[in-house]
Design an enzyme around this catalytic site. Sequence first.
Site, PDB file in Angstrom:
ATOM      1  N   ASP A  21      44.499  44.892  42.978  1.00  0.00           N
ATOM      2  CA  ASP A  21      43.242  44.801  43.715  1.00  0.00           C
ATOM      3  C   ASP A  21      43.295  45.700  44.950  1.00  0.00           C
ATOM      4  OD1 ASP A  21      40.898  44.016  44.867  1.00  0.00           O
ATOM      5  OD2 ASP A  21      41.528  41.981  45.339  1.00  0.00           O
ATOM      6  N   ASP A  53      36.335  50.243  44.899  1.00  0.00           N
ATOM      7  CA  ASP A  53      37.013  48.975  44.683  1.00  0.00           C
ATOM      8  C   ASP A  53      37.452  48.870  43.221  1.00  0.00           C
ATOM      9  OD1 ASP A  53      37.939  46.384  45.183  1.00  0.00           O
ATOM     10  OD2 ASP A  53      36.029  45.485  44.615  1.00  0.00           O
TER      11      ASP A  53
END
Length: 478
Positions: free
Chosen positions: A154, A356
Amino acid sequence: MATTSHQYTLRLFVLSCALVGSVLCKDLQADTYHTIEVSSLLPSASCKHSATKGDAKASSLKVVHKFGPCASLRRLGPSIKQPTHADILREDQSRVNWINSRLTSKVASVVGPNQVGQSDVNIPAKSGSTVGSGNYVVTVGLGTPKRELSLIFDTGSDLTWTQCKPCVKYCYEQKEPIFDSKASTSYGNISCTSSACSQLSSATGNNPGCSSSACVYGIQYGDTSYSVGFFGKEKLTLTPTDTFDNFMFGCGQNNRGLFGGAAGLLGLGRDKLSIVEQTATMYGRYFSYCLPSSPSKTGHLTFGKGTSAGTLKFTPLSTISEGASFYGITIQGISVGGKKLSIPASTFSNVPGIIDSGTVITRLPPTAYTALRNAFRQLMTKYPTAPALSILDTCYDFSNYSSVFIPEVGFSFSGAVEVNLDRTGTMYTASTSQVCLAFAANSDDTDVLIYGNVQQQTFEVVYDVGAMKLGFAPKGCA
Ligand SMILES: *[C@@H]1O[C@H](CO)[C@@H](O)[C@H](O)[C@H]1NC(C)=O
Ligand SMILES: *[C@@H]1O[C@H](CO)[C@@H](O)[C@H](O)[C@H]1NC(C)=O
């Protein structure tokens, strides 16, 4: 039948273009399309491993999709269900809400030591519901002797954590045996008075707690996804030759959430506690990844500067105020079918933008999304439409076609970087009768623009954090 006639139109067109000559054709050949076999829109049931590029200077881990056949996380017990597409998109919206809340809120209150074992975890909810924490998983080694753990990676968060025995309060079901810090000779607690413990405030958004001098962390990804536990140090093994002593991570004693059988999370954000910073002396704050085009294929996550940087195009990375963990980018324009959309520059310059790995669908300011959708729809009028799918409002029924022509979508980033999305980076496929444009509008023109992971598929995406630039190269993986 429709397929054949479309193909003919295009072939005739291309043929006549070849005959007429290139100057005239520049005007004629207005729109550019990807040709896509409809059957290829669906992932296959078995895993096709892609060859990972060998690179002497860099260390690669294999990236697999959390719920695809390459992960084997889904063949677990009844508590790990394959989510529906509506579930995935709902979680995705929750992640977007969480990102927006992190950009607007200050550090939250203290994690109490009792929260390690208490049922009511009082990490304050910030704006909302559950959060999907990303879809891609890598396997790392932790402890001595080394235990293999599959972690979701992440770029939008910093703390690396895994579920830890004895799971004082709760551990969800995971693929590998739960990490036992007591069975490792290299584990150590981090003390409450250390500066590393204080660093948790910015890394997690929550001030740390203390339990008999052991530092306690808490991180929340929404109302129902969180991890609370001891902040510890441990030997991390990325590859047989690349190991890190005293890697700081969360040893989770109370964990809930939609992690889909993964053992925890690998935080690749910009905070001091992220793996990027903790391995900076070895890899120089340089990493890259390639997300595969389908859950039945594999990609890679690579630490360190490789040698194959030839085709990379770099755009500057920026820091987002109030959201220092995120990787800021600037988008300047969008093209559809090879034509630049007329979107006022202020639409992009008025909002922060981030890239992201954990957000699935790219989120655009409403003004930009509307322009993109309208142009796309205009070039897709020949196909029957299908109902909207959650946040995706432009869907098509391709069930009667064997191949389709999808307009190319491209992004311009600051630094004159043009990125034409891969054929798999434009559409989100629920079934061949519901294939949707994989973009969504933010609810407000001031919400953060997020460049999501569908759009990143098959690109080598390079984070040169030392030089504060982000690189894209096509065909990083299949
Ligand atoms: C870490 O701290 C916790 C809480 O005080 C304790 O239960 C555990 O045994 C400690 N672990 C080690 C390896 O010291
Ligand atoms: C597919 O073809 C069948 C048979 O021609 C037709 O009845 C059906 O409406 C078509 N479906 C779509 C979505 O176009």
